[in-house]
Design an enzyme around this catalytic site. Structure first.
Site, short mmCIF file in Angstrom:
data_model
loop_
_atom_site.label_atom_id
_atom_site.label_comp_id
_atom_site.label_asym_id
_atom_site.label_seq_id
_atom_site.Cartn_x
_atom_site.Cartn_y
_atom_site.Cartn_z
N ASP A 245 0.87 -1.18 0.00
CA ASP A 245 0.00 0.00 0.00
C ASP A 245 0.90 1.23 0.00
O ASP A 245 2.08 1.16 0.36
CB ASP A 245 -0.95 -0.04 1.20
CG ASP A 245 -2.16 0.87 0.99
OD1 ASP A 245 -2.21 1.58 -0.03
OD2 ASP A 245 -3.06 0.86 1.85
N ASP B 213 -3.77 7.11 -3.74
CA ASP B 213 -5.16 7.53 -3.85
C ASP B 213 -5.56 8.31 -2.60
O ASP B 213 -4.89 8.24 -1.58
CB ASP B 213 -6.08 6.30 -4.01
CG ASP B 213 -5.92 5.31 -2.87
OD1 ASP B 213 -4.78 5.11 -2.41
OD2 ASP B 213 -6.93 4.76 -2.40
N ALA C 200 -11.59 3.49 1.19
CA ALA C 200 -12.22 4.37 2.18
C ALA C 200 -13.48 3.76 2.81
O ALA C 200 -14.46 4.47 3.07
CB ALA C 200 -12.53 5.72 1.56
N CYS D 76 -13.55 -22.96 19.38
CA CYS D 76 -12.81 -22.94 18.13
C CYS D 76 -11.99 -24.22 17.99
O CYS D 76 -11.54 -24.79 18.98
CB CYS D 76 -11.90 -21.72 18.11
SG CYS D 76 -10.69 -21.73 16.80
N CYS E 148 -9.08 -24.44 16.30
CA CYS E 148 -7.68 -24.20 15.91
C CYS E 148 -6.72 -24.77 16.95
O CYS E 148 -7.11 -25.09 18.07
CB CYS E 148 -7.42 -22.72 15.66
SG CYS E 148 -6.91 -21.77 17.09
N CYS F 122 -6.57 -22.99 20.42
CA CYS F 122 -7.72 -23.20 21.30
C CYS F 122 -7.83 -24.63 21.80
O CYS F 122 -8.37 -24.87 22.88
CB CYS F 122 -9.00 -22.79 20.58
SG CYS F 122 -8.98 -21.03 20.17
N1 GUN Z 1 -6.39 1.08 3.31
C1 GUN Z 1 -7.65 1.17 3.78
N2 GUN Z 1 -8.40 1.97 2.99
C2 GUN Z 1 -7.60 2.39 2.00
C3 GUN Z 1 -7.80 3.23 0.86
O1 GUN Z 1 -8.88 3.77 0.62
N3 GUN Z 1 -6.72 3.42 0.03
C4 GUN Z 1 -5.50 2.84 0.29
N4 GUN Z 1 -4.51 3.05 -0.57
N5 GUN Z 1 -5.29 2.05 1.35
C5 GUN Z 1 -6.32 1.84 2.19
ZN ZN Z 2 -8.87 -20.84 17.93
#
Ligand code: GUN
Ligand code: ZN
Length: 481
Positions: free
Chosen positions: A90, A125, A193, A276, A278, A281
């Protein structure tokens, strides 16, 4: 194309498929756990042994880190993280949404993501807050789109670029963003978002913006839901057509002593037992888990196991064609999820276009089931039935020779000829004792049939118990016992 997606099985708008990124292929739906290099409760290598094929990390953290920047540029991310699956990075947009600014440009972050050998790069973005006004959302979307265009120009159409869809809470802006991202040639499209919506349980709003974006994207685009990863909402998101999720929830919840389940999260101190399967747990008591020196790591492991198991369950449901049942079950765990589910059901007509033809079964689970895509599709088909001039629709009886045609009745679908008795959806549909909602919905099917066969005369034969509903929906139709 550096990134391509192929759908293999589908259910509602959800799919099981293959995402190809360069030479690597991963199965979808998939969860990409978020890796923070400064805080690794579970290592990428361990994740790989748990079946994780792709992960996501934040390039901005690496670019700003005295400790990691040089190393990432010299070794590449795969060596640094010791992970040979798909690594998505990201850009720093998340920091942008939290702190309001970042000290990096769009081309700088993309160059950095390329140079650290990330497999999927995200431009800078602008995640527009869901509470922003229209002017702000439009202005920010324009900047995002200009940066996406710049990314394609500078790095070429073959670069492994993600094209985030923004637009805040405005449905038409989300649609426009989806179309524009598609027109720019993006085949990997995160919906952005939405974290603030999920954090405040605004699932109805979430469903609205995701469906708006999804419907404007190409069906061949791989759709990522940014920041989603709570196991209770994944089935709903897949039903809307989302293929990838990334989430830090497993670690963030663990830090706060929270234990994830598919129907909500619990404070570890609230748990009397560990529901759970796993390995954490099954090898710890609640008391041991609470007081373990590595409790945060153990919780993170459990949280990850639960989320990955839910992804597997969703894949199986898509394969079987039982995703509606799973969505119904999951969305009853929280009233706001139920609101999201009901919002989804309001969009049956557009979801029906994606839905598959035949499924393993249809389990009726209450009023909501009346609004499923299969019911809508079946009733849309009714005008095509060829009928004689006198038609009996019987709720319980057999064929009567004095009529040109006898149709049977299966709620919530409605009338059907005997030839369809064994086929989907009539045959494999399991319903409990008839209730008002399903009979009313079935009568709407009769109504569609009557309206599309103006030259036929219809008579309904039913138990007096249903006569009131029949008359409410069908007016002054002839009813026999
Ligand atoms: N991580 C959570 N929401 C967003 C987003 O809208 N854009 C980017 N680039 N990373 C994110
Ligand atoms: Zn578990």
């Amino acid at each position: 194309m550096a990134i391509s997606f192929e759908s293999l099985d589908s259910d509602i708008a959800g799919r099981c498929g293959k995402l190809k990124v360069g030479k690597k292929t991963i199965k979808t739906p998939a969860l990409l756990p978020v890796i923070n290099p400064h805080l690794q409760l579970v290592t990428p290598k361990e994740m790989q042994s748990m079946g994780v094929e792709a992960l996501i990390t934040n390039a901005y953290i690496f670019s700003q880190s005295g400790q990691y920047r040089k190393k990432a540029l010299a070794e590449g991310l795969h060596r640094l993280l010791d992970f040979d699956g798909v690594i998505m990075t990201d850009s720093g947009s998340f920091q942008l949404s939290v702190y309001g600014e970042v000290s990096i440009t769009n081309t700088e972050t993309l160059t950095f993501q390329r140079d650290i050998e990330s497999d999927i790069w995200v431009p800078l973005d602008i995640p527009t807050s869901p509470d922003s006004d229209r002017k702000t959302a439009e202005r920010e979307l324009a900047v995002t789109m200009q940066r996406l265009a710049e990314a394609k120009e500078v790095f070429g159409s073959d670069a492994p670029l993600a094209g985030p869809v923004q637009g805040g809470s405005f449905i038409d802006l989300r649609e426009r963003a989806g179309r524009d991202v598609t027109d720019l040639g993006f085949s990997f499209c995160p919906i952005g978002a939405v974290v603030p919506l999920m954090e405040s349980y605004r699932y109805q709003d979430l469903v609205r913006v995701v469906l708006a974006a999804k419907q404007a994207l190409s069906p061949s685009a791989c759709v990522h839901l940014f920041g989603a990863g709570h196991p209770s909402m994944l089935a709903l998101a897949v039903a809307m057509g989302c293929d990838l999720f990334d989430s830090a929830a497993y670690a963030l919840y663990a830090k706060e002593g929270r234990y994830l389940t598919t129907h909500g999260s619990f404070k570890i101190d609230e748990l009397a037992d560990l529901p759970c399967a796993c390995t954490v747990c099954r090898t710890h008591t609640t008391e041991e888990l609470r007081t373990a020196p590595d409790r945060e790591r153990l919780l993170a492991l459990h949280n990850l196991y639960v989320t990955l198991a839910e992804i597997s369950r969703i894949r199986q449901a898509v394969f079987d064609g039982t995703l509606w049942e799973l969505v119904d079950e999951r969305c009853r765990s929280h009233p706001q999820l139920l609101s999201g589910y009901r919002e989804l059901l309001k969009n049956t007509a557009s979801l029906e276009k994606y839905d598959r033809v035949s499924k393993r079964r249809f389990f009726y689970r209450g009023d909501e089931s009346c609004y499923r895509t299969e019911v809508f599709r079946y009733q849309q088909m009714l005008p095509r039935l060829l009928l004689g001039s006198r038609v009996l629709v019987t709720f319980g009886g057999g064929i009567r020779e004095e009529f040109d045609d006898t149709l049977f009745f299966k709620p919530p679908f409605g009338p059907y000829p005997k030839e369809l008795r064994e086929t989907f959806p009539i045959g494999p549909c399991e319903i409990p004792e008839w209730d008002d909602a399903m009979v009313r919905k079935g009568c709407e099917g009769i109504k569609l049939l009557i309206e599309s066969h103006k030259d036929c005369q219809f008579i309904v034969s039913c138990n007096p118990r249903w006569e009131k509903i029949v008359r409410e929906v069908l007016g002054d139709i002839e009813v026999q016992q």
